[in-house]
Design an enzyme around this catalytic site. Structure first.
Site, short mmCIF file in Angstrom:
data_model
loop_
_atom_site.label_atom_id
_atom_site.label_comp_id
_atom_site.label_asym_id
_atom_site.label_seq_id
_atom_site.Cartn_x
_atom_site.Cartn_y
_atom_site.Cartn_z
N ASP A 35 10.86 8.87 30.78
CA ASP A 35 12.30 9.00 30.59
C ASP A 35 12.66 8.81 29.12
OD1 ASP A 35 12.36 9.34 33.26
OD2 ASP A 35 13.60 7.58 33.73
N ASP A 39 14.68 11.29 26.76
CA ASP A 39 15.91 10.88 26.09
C ASP A 39 15.83 11.14 24.59
OD1 ASP A 39 16.92 10.10 28.49
OD2 ASP A 39 16.54 7.96 28.21
N SER A 84 28.87 29.02 59.84
CA SER A 84 28.13 27.87 60.34
C SER A 84 27.06 28.37 61.29
CB SER A 84 29.07 26.88 61.01
OG SER A 84 29.75 27.53 62.03
N LEU A 85 26.36 27.47 61.93
CA LEU A 85 25.26 27.86 62.79
C LEU A 85 25.51 27.39 64.21
CD1 LEU A 85 22.28 26.74 60.52
CD2 LEU A 85 22.93 29.09 61.07
N GLU A 116 13.31 25.92 58.17
CA GLU A 116 13.73 25.11 57.03
C GLU A 116 14.31 23.80 57.51
OE1 GLU A 116 16.59 27.44 54.83
OE2 GLU A 116 15.28 29.19 54.84
N LYS A 118 17.14 21.16 57.89
CA LYS A 118 18.60 21.24 57.84
C LYS A 118 19.09 20.03 57.06
CE LYS A 118 22.64 22.24 60.62
NZ LYS A 118 23.54 21.26 60.05
N ASP A 120 21.39 17.46 55.27
CA ASP A 120 22.70 16.97 55.66
C ASP A 120 23.55 16.74 54.43
OD1 ASP A 120 24.69 16.26 57.32
OD2 ASP A 120 23.86 14.31 57.88
N ARG A 144 32.29 25.35 50.22
CA ARG A 144 32.47 26.21 51.38
C ARG A 144 33.96 26.40 51.70
NH1 ARG A 144 32.89 25.65 56.93
NH2 ARG A 144 31.85 27.30 58.07
N GLU A 186 22.40 23.81 49.58
CA GLU A 186 23.01 22.55 50.00
C GLU A 186 22.97 21.51 48.89
OE1 GLU A 186 24.04 22.97 53.06
OE2 GLU A 186 24.37 21.00 53.97
N TYR A 236 19.56 22.10 46.75
CA TYR A 236 18.44 22.88 47.30
C TYR A 236 18.95 24.27 47.63
CZ TYR A 236 15.75 18.60 47.88
OH TYR A 236 15.05 17.44 47.67
N LYS A 307 15.46 30.76 60.94
CA LYS A 307 16.10 32.02 60.57
C LYS A 307 15.15 33.19 60.82
CE LYS A 307 18.50 29.67 56.80
NZ LYS A 307 18.56 29.36 55.37
N LYS A 331 19.12 20.64 66.45
CA LYS A 331 19.64 19.34 66.03
C LYS A 331 18.75 18.22 66.56
CE LYS A 331 23.47 19.25 63.95
NZ LYS A 331 24.73 19.20 64.45
N CYS A 426 51.62 -3.03 71.74
CA CYS A 426 51.12 -2.26 70.61
C CYS A 426 50.87 -3.19 69.43
CB CYS A 426 52.15 -1.19 70.22
SG CYS A 426 51.73 -0.34 68.69
N CYS A 429 53.76 -2.01 66.64
CA CYS A 429 55.22 -2.11 66.81
C CYS A 429 55.60 -3.05 67.95
CB CYS A 429 55.83 -0.73 67.02
SG CYS A 429 55.43 -0.03 68.63
N CYS A 444 50.87 3.48 73.44
CA CYS A 444 52.14 2.98 72.91
C CYS A 444 53.11 4.14 73.10
CB CYS A 444 52.01 2.63 71.43
SG CYS A 444 53.61 2.29 70.68
N CYS A 449 56.82 4.66 66.65
CA CYS A 449 55.88 3.62 66.22
C CYS A 449 55.30 4.03 64.85
CB CYS A 449 54.76 3.48 67.24
SG CYS A 449 53.39 2.47 66.67
S1 IVH Z 1 21.81 28.45 56.67
C1 IVH Z 1 24.91 31.43 58.19
N1 IVH Z 1 19.97 26.70 55.94
O1 IVH Z 1 24.10 23.55 57.87
C2 IVH Z 1 23.90 30.50 57.69
N2 IVH Z 1 22.16 25.94 56.41
O2 IVH Z 1 25.50 24.26 60.45
C3 IVH Z 1 24.31 29.09 57.58
N3 IVH Z 1 22.48 23.54 56.14
O3 IVH Z 1 26.97 25.08 56.60
C4 IVH Z 1 23.57 28.29 56.61
N4 IVH Z 1 20.42 23.09 55.52
O4 IVH Z 1 25.76 23.41 55.09
C5 IVH Z 1 21.25 26.91 56.31
N5 IVH Z 1 18.27 25.26 55.31
C6 IVH Z 1 19.54 25.47 55.66
C7 IVH Z 1 20.48 24.41 55.74
C8 IVH Z 1 21.79 24.70 56.13
C9 IVH Z 1 21.62 22.59 55.75
C10 IVH Z 1 23.89 23.32 56.50
C11 IVH Z 1 24.87 24.23 55.79
C12 IVH Z 1 25.60 24.97 56.87
C13 IVH Z 1 25.36 24.12 58.06
C14 IVH Z 1 25.37 25.00 59.30
#
Ligand code: IVH
Length: 722
Positions: A35, A39, A84-85, A116, A118, A120, A144, A186, A236, A307, A331, A426, A429, A444, A449
């Site tokens: 580091d 620097d 979304s998925l 991949e 997922k 968070d 988004r 993400e 990422y 995917k 999930k 309550c 109130c 309530c 209130c």
């Molecule tokens: S693909 C239409 N790939 O999960 C494709 N999403 O529930 C949607 N996420 O909004 C995104 N890791 O924020 C994709 N390897 C990954 C992901 C990913 C995290 C999140 C992303 C998305 C949400 C969907």
């Protein structure tokens, strides 16, 4: 050697060197220097740039932290919606998805998947555009937002070290990228950075963030790039899309596997766990492996994304509503931990419902510090047999509020454990609580209130309802007459809560400025300027936001009214069906209960929901509120969504030979569901239905980005809408 180079050349060489080290450190996790050495390089560059300010360029590594966004974040539309998925929670659901994918594609076709992690965090779209020197430079970074329109958070995105500010010509060439492209991925806050941030917050007397995702989301929307830079967010990349032109936002390469490789070559951080597989069995093996390493990753994941690899197959699979058919999120199951229940507080919601919430001794569960868990209602407390002081098993699902699952057997009722006494009045109130017949909840019933009004205002202003930015917790508290100090003391009391009585907020110091959501529309600048921390600019901006919300569509206003049992979907269904509030009120007040009426004919609405709607619209106070809102200028336009109960408003183009349907039969099916069939593809075409030997219409659809369906896709759409 340095001396023989011009200052400009020295600066360029240093930048190259620093960029190389940033890539090694932040993207590849394989630093070559300490580091301190890094620097030192950075300091030399800063010194040289200070001597030769004319050489400073926006893509210099010294320029990650720049000016603040002056007017907040500008809303900017996405090239294509950020979707979304759909979720799968077990092997059977995942196999069913795989089957649907293969059924929708010609049986001879091989389907490969990319697995991949997922992550968070929150998704971001980064736009790159060509510069004169042949490189591509970061132009814009968007959140988004609501999926269609994001917020321009470029100044904050620039501070993320794993986001390249530029991709030089050689890398573009190696990755075979054009100068214009879009990267989606993400942003995450690594666990270590999350813990450090919370330590600092606690030291400053602030409430700790609940989890890394919230912390990342809050950070990316901070108006102070300096702070963002200190937080060490990480990015990422997982999508590589066309930048400009008709196919902007479409996949740039023929497969996701190639896209990830190209992103890596171009210098983006791509998660190393991503793997291409040939079958759903291999995907399941990937999941099992990922569950094993989940705890040692250093960042949060909540599942696996699978995917379809081939872009052409993705196109043919198309989308349903908000999610692509070609991807699914597996999930992970909820995670649990054990801790002591220190007390219970009783929260009053906007419908008056009183929810018991357990105050827990903080426990780290799956990357998140949990100090609250819902106990749902009095019945649940009885079922659990839980007492204050008990050790409890707490579970946290992906996006649900933590809940108490059970008491820990061998530690049951330790000495001093006290039974939980549900309040009779309550907590805010002091009105007597009511439990209606066949209802589990205490309420309530005092419509004015202050606790209810507070929740109502927060709900009304929230992003998915009227989307009034600047009307957060603190502002709501002030509008209700509280000082910021009172509000903070109240929040802190709720944080350290043990006994229910103490959660009660003190009476406000000042006269409230609003007594109902309608009063928001009569607020004046003078009034706002009397509040703490409100200057000219923020007063103007809040008033503009409020003004803007007058155009909110009917479904959002319906949601904002807070009718019991009417959530987003029901509000949309009601708006679609009735088109105006007057029609809905007429339908709700004309029919008598029990009869087959206009309300229960709406999809998804059963007798219970219908009764609640009828109740709401037969209450004179509610009708007066609606009348007033209209008078104050709310227009409540009915916005038709694609997901109406028919194909109404949708235009289809048929091309090629479908496996079982003749052209005529397909046309009839579409038209009988209210859709239109047209002969030529344009931007206005909703879907192209393509079969074998589809011709130029398919090409045109692809280049315009019109969604493409095969016969199975069309049938799915019909059954979904019908
Ligand atoms: S693909 C239409 N790939 O999960 C494709 N999403 O529930 C949607 N996420 O909004 C995104 N890791 O924020 C994709 N390897 C990954 C992901 C990913 C995290 C999140 C992303 C998305 C949400 C969907």
């Amino acid at each position: 050697m340095a001396s023989r180079l011009s200052p400009q050349q020295q600066i360029e060489a240093l930048r190259e060197e620093i960029r190389r080290h940033e890539h090694l450190y932040y993207v590849l996790d394989t630093p070559e220097v300490t580091d301190a050495e890094y620097d030192a390089l950075m300091n030399r560059l800063k010194a040289l740039e200070a001597e030769h300010p004319e050489c400073i360029t926006p893509d210099s590594p010294t320029q990650r932290v720049g000016g603040k966004p002056r007017e907040g974040f500008v809303k900017t539309p996405h090239s294509r919606p950020m979707l979304s998925l759909d979720n799968a929670y077990n092997e059977a659901e995942l196999r069913a998805w795989d089957q649907r994918v293969r059924d929708a594609l010609p049986s001879a076709e091989r389907v490969r998947y990319v697995c991949e992690l997922k992550l968070d965090g929150l998704s971001l779209a980064l736009h790159y555009a060509p510069a004169a020197d042949g490189s591509a430079q970061l132009q814009r970074g968007l959140t988004r937002g609501d999926g269609t329109i994001g917020e321009d958070v470029t100044s904050n995105v620039r501070t993320i070290r794993s986001v390249p500010l530029r991709v030089d010509a050689a890398k573009l060439k190696a990755a075979k990228l054009p100068g214009n492209f879009e990267v989606r991925g993400e942003v995450v806050l690594p666990q270590a950075a999350f813990l450090k941030m919370n330590e600092q917050r606690v030291a400053q007397g602030l409430a700790p963030a609940v989890n890394p995702r919230n912390a990342a989301a809050g950070t990316i929307r901070t108006l102070e790039p300096n702070i963002v830079a200190q937080r060490r967010l990480d990015f990422y990349a997982y999508f590589l899309l066309h930048g400009e032109g008709d196919n902007a936002g479409e996949m740039l390469l023929p497969t996701q596997t190639e896209a990830l490789a190209a992103l890596r070559t171009a210098g983006f951080r791509v998660n190393t766990h991503a793997t291409t597989v040939d079958s759903i069995d291999q995907a399941l093996a990937f999941i099992a492996k990922a569950e094993g390493v989940r705890d040692s990753l250093g960042y949060e994941i909540d599942g696996i994304v699978i995917k379809v690899d081939a872009t052409a197959q993705q196109r043919r699979l198309g989308f349903t509503g908000k999610a692509p058919r070609w991807a699914i999120a597996y999930k992970f199951p909820a995670r649990a931990g054990i801790t002591r229940m220190e007390g219970v507080l009783f929260q009053v919601g906007r419908t008056g419902k009183v929810t018991p919430v357990a105050a827990l001794s903080p426990v780290f569960i799956g990357g998140t510090t949990v100090s609250r868990a819902t106990l749902h209602n009095a019945d649940e407390i009885a079922r659990l047999g839980v007492r204050i002081g008990d050790f409890v098993q707490v579970e946290r699902g992906g996006d649900v509020i933590p809940k108490i699952v059970s008491i820990v057997e061998d530690a049951q009722h330790p000495r001093g454990a006290e039974p939980i006494v549900f309040p009779t009045h309550c907590p805010r109130c002091k009105t007597l609580l009511v439990r209606e017949e066949e209802e589990v909840d205490y309420r309530c019933v005092n419509a004015s209130c202050p606790a209810r009004l507070e929740e109502e205002l927060r709900h009304f202003a929230s992003r998915s309802v009227m989307n009034i930015e600047g009307l957060g917790e603190v502002m709501v508290a002030q509008l209700l007459g509280h000082t910021i100090a009172e509000h903070e003391a109240d929040a802190a009391a709720a944080e350290s809560e043990v006994e229910s009585e103490e959660a009660t907020a003190d009476a406000p110091t000042r006269e409230a400025l609003v007594h109902s959501v309608a009063d928001l529309y009569t607020l004046t600048k003078e009034q706002l300027l009397t509040l703490e921390r409100v200057g000219e600019k923020s007063a103007d901006s809040l008033l503009a936001q409020i003004e803007n919300s007058k155009q909110a569509p009917l479904n959002r206003v319906l949601l904002g009214l807070g009718i019991r049992h009417v959530g987003e979907r029901t509000a949309q269904a009601l708006a679609d069906e009735f088109g105006s509030l007057d029609e809905l009120i007429a339908a709700s007040t004309s029919a008598t209960e029990g009869e087959e009426d206009k309300l229960t004919r709406v999809n998804d609405i059963g007798p219970k929901v219908a009764a609640s709607i009828r109740d709401f619209f037969s209450n004179p106070t509610n009708l007066a509120l609606i009348k007033r809102l209209k008078k104050l200028g709310l227009t409540m336009p009915a916005e038709k969504r694609v997901t109406t109960s028919t194909l109404e408003g949708l235009t289809f183009v048929l091309t090629g030979t479908l496996p079982t349907l003749t052209r005529e039969a397909a046309k009839e099916l579409i038209e009988s569901a209210g859709g239109k069939v047209s002969g030529s593809v344009s931007k206005k075409t909703s879907y192209v239905v393509a079969g074998e030997e589809a011709g130029s219409k398919l090409d045109k659809a692809q280049s315009l980005g019109v969604p493409i369906l095969d016969e199975a896709g069309l049938r799915a759409l019909l059954s979904e809408k019908g």
